[in-house]
Design a protein around this motif. Sequence first.
Motif, PDB file in Angstrom:
ATOM      1  N   ARG A 115       0.797  -1.228   0.000  1.00  0.00           N
ATOM      2  CA  ARG A 115       0.000   0.000   0.000  1.00  0.00           C
ATOM      3  C   ARG A 115       0.832   1.282   0.000  1.00  0.00           C
ATOM      4  O   ARG A 115       0.286   2.376   0.107  1.00  0.00           O
ATOM      5  CB  ARG A 115      -0.920   0.010   1.227  1.00  0.00           C
ATOM      6  N   PHE A 171     -11.024  12.943  -4.483  1.00  0.00           N
ATOM      7  CA  PHE A 171      -9.719  13.362  -3.976  1.00  0.00           C
ATOM      8  C   PHE A 171      -9.166  12.255  -3.089  1.00  0.00           C
ATOM      9  O   PHE A 171      -9.881  11.687  -2.259  1.00  0.00           O
ATOM     10  CB  PHE A 171      -9.836  14.653  -3.157  1.00  0.00           C
ATOM     11  N   VAL A 172      -7.888  11.950  -3.273  1.00  0.00           N
ATOM     12  CA  VAL A 172      -7.204  11.006  -2.386  1.00  0.00           C
ATOM     13  C   VAL A 172      -6.429  11.812  -1.342  1.00  0.00           C
ATOM     14  O   VAL A 172      -6.609  11.627  -0.131  1.00  0.00           O
ATOM     15  CB  VAL A 172      -6.265  10.086  -3.179  1.00  0.00           C
ATOM     16  N   VAL A 173      -5.574  12.680  -1.815  1.00  0.00           N
ATOM     17  CA  VAL A 173      -4.869  13.632  -0.958  1.00  0.00           C
ATOM     18  C   VAL A 173      -5.049  14.981  -1.645  1.00  0.00           C
ATOM     19  O   VAL A 173      -4.318  15.282  -2.594  1.00  0.00           O
ATOM     20  CB  VAL A 173      -3.374  13.284  -0.813  1.00  0.00           C
ATOM     21  N   TYR A 186      -5.919  14.661   3.550  1.00  0.00           N
ATOM     22  CA  TYR A 186      -6.081  13.237   3.253  1.00  0.00           C
ATOM     23  C   TYR A 186      -7.559  12.868   3.284  1.00  0.00           C
ATOM     24  O   TYR A 186      -8.250  13.119   4.269  1.00  0.00           O
ATOM     25  CB  TYR A 186      -5.314  12.386   4.282  1.00  0.00           C
ATOM     26  N   HIS A 187      -8.014  12.236   2.169  1.00  0.00           N
ATOM     27  CA  HIS A 187      -9.372  11.688   2.106  1.00  0.00           C
ATOM     28  C   HIS A 187      -9.318  10.169   2.061  1.00  0.00           C
ATOM     29  O   HIS A 187     -10.347   9.519   1.901  1.00  0.00           O
ATOM     30  CB  HIS A 187     -10.103  12.222   0.871  1.00  0.00           C
ATOM     31  N   HIS A 188      -8.120   9.625   2.132  1.00  0.00           N
ATOM     32  CA  HIS A 188      -7.927   8.168   2.094  1.00  0.00           C
ATOM     33  C   HIS A 188      -6.930   7.807   3.202  1.00  0.00           C
ATOM     34  O   HIS A 188      -5.923   8.497   3.370  1.00  0.00           O
ATOM     35  CB  HIS A 188      -7.378   7.748   0.721  1.00  0.00           C
ATOM     36  N   ALA A 189      -7.242   6.749   3.931  1.00  0.00           N
ATOM     37  CA  ALA A 189      -6.355   6.323   5.023  1.00  0.00           C
ATOM     38  C   ALA A 189      -5.364   5.288   4.495  1.00  0.00           C
ATOM     39  O   ALA A 189      -5.770   4.196   4.093  1.00  0.00           O
ATOM     40  CB  ALA A 189      -7.176   5.746   6.168  1.00  0.00           C
ATOM     41  N   PHE A 190      -4.078   5.640   4.472  1.00  0.00           N
ATOM     42  CA  PHE A 190      -3.057   4.693   4.019  1.00  0.00           C
ATOM     43  C   PHE A 190      -2.650   3.741   5.147  1.00  0.00           C
ATOM     44  O   PHE A 190      -1.933   2.782   4.909  1.00  0.00           O
ATOM     45  CB  PHE A 190      -1.844   5.428   3.457  1.00  0.00           C
TER      46      PHE A 190
END
Lengths: 370, 135
Positions: free
Chosen positions: A111, A185-187, B68-72
Amino acid sequence: MVAAYATQQGEHPDKTAWDLGLEAFRGALQQSGIKRDRIDGLLTETTQDGSGQMEPTRFGQMVGLNPRASGSLHYATAGFTTAYAAGLIASGQCQVVACVYGTNQRTSKFRFHRASDPFGAPYGFLNPAGFAGLGYQRYLHKYDRLADRDKIGAVAIAQRKHAMLNPIALRREPMTWEDYRADRFVVWPLRRSDICLITDGGVCFILADAEIAADLTDHPIYLQGIGRQDALRMLENEDHLLIPHMKSTATQIYERTGVGPRDLDALYVQDAHAPAVILTLENYGFCGEGEALDWIQDGRIELGGELPVNTHGGQLSEGYMVGWLHQVEMFRQLRGEAGARQVPDCELVQFCATGGFREFTLSLVYANQP
Amino acid sequence: MQEPRQLRNKYTARFWDALQQNRLMLPRCRDCGHWLFPIGPCCSNCLSDALEWTPLSGKGEVWSFIVYHHAFAPEFKDKLPYNVAIVKLDEGPRIISNVVGIANDEIRNGMRVAAQFDPVDEAHTLLRFRPDATA
């Protein structure tokens, strides 16, 4: 460069990174007719997931090589491996160097959760998209373009059009401006489409002494020069986020080759994220600073446009192989073997890369003549 | 995911200890005046060993920021959407952190901020920043 081979990109659930590297190595030998025992240098890139796959000693053992020199680069890209190989050849240590990369990080679900900066992990500063997002936000602020954020969609859309003509690409369905603007949007300020696609695959390219290249294959392509500039002080450098050290790399490569931005038939950018294309166009002088968001509109960077960029689809649509697939595409284009996406009369191309977290930059120029 | 305790080492221990006491300190070079961040064994500007742990004002400005809109990593899932910012301290160093006490869409480049000390466990405090027009 006397051979270049890429496997299908996407998911290879039954294969390890070793399998995919081996498939590419064999493919390059078979395609070019070069005998395994002509290889006297072996360079690999180890996988980024920390599993140690594609470590060069074991890979060399797997394919039965006792080369004069072997080695690897960990977190860099294909262009940096090319520079390593060129040094081995120019110094006389090797004559024919195989460069190999393989990865199964899509099916193994790696990831890229590693921090963009070790100090940033507790704050949630994870994945290389974090650094790229900070850079694009700083760029938009610096040039007062925050309201024009979505103009960068021209990069993803152009590259998708190219990928639709590339049978090994991961994403080949059309992408419209409406699709782009609706993307999540991801970041922020980066949408999913602005970020590379993790893929499984393998690539091998073979570099040889230019004196013997024509004996190994009918149509070698010729490396004209290399530029390098690193910036290890990173955020201590003013505007590190905008990769200003690319300007030194640009000066070096253009002085050494006598080539300028207007001479190129196509440009290849190691596009882990779409902003890499913007910053490359400006820092290498294809357009002025703060102008790239406008410069890339209306098909200018598409096939048939003034400067086709990443004619294979790049890492936003073909697959993220840390610049390795760009090497294969340059080889195909300069040999006239790119099929439906062939750039007419393609004679001169440039590759521009950023490595690590923007601290390494490199550029190569290739021509279809010595 | 790395926790603060894993970032603690020979060079950074005093940085974390100071935060625990609600103070921001970094090594400063007595020879050239350079503030060390990242923290290392000698002055990265002039290679001098004459480093002195020195308090900073804790004041600075937002240099750049992302949301951040996604948790890595799973531990950030319930924090979405969250911001990460580079704060340029008045003394010079640029430091990764979060801006707290403000909606993500109200953060602006150049916004004045001041240090906030957030305990994360019994032994570690994280340095964050809050908007402060008087800073």
